[in-house]
Design a protein around this motif. Structure first.
Motif, mmCIF file in Angstrom:
data_model
loop_
_atom_site.group_PDB
_atom_site.id
_atom_site.type_symbol
_atom_site.label_atom_id
_atom_site.label_comp_id
_atom_site.label_asym_id
_atom_site.label_seq_id
_atom_site.Cartn_x
_atom_site.Cartn_y
_atom_site.Cartn_z
ATOM 1 N N VAL A 144 6.643 10.287 11.546
ATOM 2 C CA VAL A 144 5.578 11.196 11.130
ATOM 3 C C VAL A 144 4.340 10.954 11.991
ATOM 4 O O VAL A 144 4.292 9.992 12.764
ATOM 5 N N ASP A 145 3.340 11.823 11.853
ATOM 6 C CA ASP A 145 2.122 11.707 12.661
ATOM 7 C C ASP A 145 1.207 10.579 12.212
ATOM 8 O O ASP A 145 0.566 9.930 13.031
ATOM 9 N N SER A 146 1.128 10.355 10.896
ATOM 10 C CA SER A 146 0.228 9.326 10.381
ATOM 11 C C SER A 146 0.678 8.894 8.993
ATOM 12 O O SER A 146 1.491 9.552 8.360
ATOM 13 N N SER A 147 0.107 7.784 8.540
ATOM 14 C CA SER A 147 0.394 7.312 7.189
ATOM 15 C C SER A 147 -0.545 8.033 6.225
ATOM 16 O O SER A 147 -1.542 8.628 6.650
ATOM 17 N N PRO A 148 -0.272 7.983 4.924
ATOM 18 C CA PRO A 148 -1.158 8.643 3.951
ATOM 19 C C PRO A 148 -2.605 8.154 4.007
ATOM 20 O O PRO A 148 -3.513 8.894 3.691
ATOM 21 N N GLU A 179 8.363 1.991 -0.187
ATOM 22 C CA GLU A 179 7.930 2.939 0.836
ATOM 23 C C GLU A 179 6.911 2.245 1.727
ATOM 24 O O GLU A 179 5.977 1.607 1.223
ATOM 25 N N GLY A 180 7.116 2.350 3.039
ATOM 26 C CA GLY A 180 6.196 1.708 3.961
ATOM 27 C C GLY A 180 5.971 2.551 5.204
ATOM 28 O O GLY A 180 6.764 3.444 5.514
ATOM 29 N N TYR A 181 4.887 2.263 5.905
ATOM 30 C CA TYR A 181 4.520 2.979 7.129
ATOM 31 C C TYR A 181 4.265 1.963 8.230
ATOM 32 O O TYR A 181 3.476 1.037 8.055
ATOM 33 N N VAL A 182 4.971 2.170 9.368
ATOM 34 C CA VAL A 182 4.949 1.210 10.472
ATOM 35 C C VAL A 182 4.648 1.942 11.773
ATOM 36 O O VAL A 182 5.250 2.984 12.057
ATOM 37 N N SER A 183 3.758 1.390 12.582
ATOM 38 C CA SER A 183 3.463 1.955 13.893
ATOM 39 C C SER A 183 4.716 1.928 14.760
ATOM 40 O O SER A 183 5.349 0.885 14.910
#
Length: 150
Positions: free
Chosen positions: A81-85, A116-120
């Motif tokens: 995705v483009d960015s995290s929340p 749920e996680g967001y990683v560069s």
């Protein structure tokens, strides 16, 4: 040290030329580094690595150990995705990692345990991680298709 000894043994004209070449090379290397940035040497993070990075988070690993019991009821999903929340971004995008497991094998809609996680995707920085217990109906069918959620 050897370079200095060689320069001292040469006549003055040659040593000046060699010194000038050395300065130009050094300036070129430094300039290229500044303009192009450091060589990341293939540090682009894969989806599998992103899952592993999320699981290094203490809250995620504790939630996993306490609530995930049946591998056949589990789904790991990654989406670029483009960015995290929270607005964090990365040059190559952000991996949204969802690790889900049903609470039972029955055919009706049941709750899911979700990490749920967001990683560069460029350097592996972990932006955020959350754990939750939610209804399958909050996730689309394709995410849960391998566990027969819907």
């Amino acid at each position: 040290m050897i370079f200095i000894l060689l320069v001292e043994n040469m006549d003055k004209g040659r040593s000046t030329i060699i010194a000038a070449i050395a300065v130009v090379l050094c300036v070129g290397v430094v300039g290229a580094y500044i303009l192009l940035g450091p060589d990341n040497g293939g540090t682009t993070i894969t989806s599998e690595q992103a899952i592993g990075i999320v699981m290094t988070d203490n809250n995620a690993s504790e939630y996993y150990a306490s609530n995930f019991r049946v591998p056949d009821w589990r789904v790991n999903a990654t989406t670029l995705v483009d960015s995290s929340p929270n607005g964090s971004t990365s040059e190559e995008g952000v991996w949204k990692v969802e690790i889900m497991e049903r609470t039972c094998a029955c055919s009706s809609v049941k709750p899911l345990n979700v990490i749920e996680g967001y990683v560069s995707a460029s350097d592996g920085e972990l932006f955020e991680v959350s754990t939750k217990y939610v209804s399958e109906s909050e996730y689309d069918k394709k995410t849960c298709s391998s566990t027969s959620c819907h």
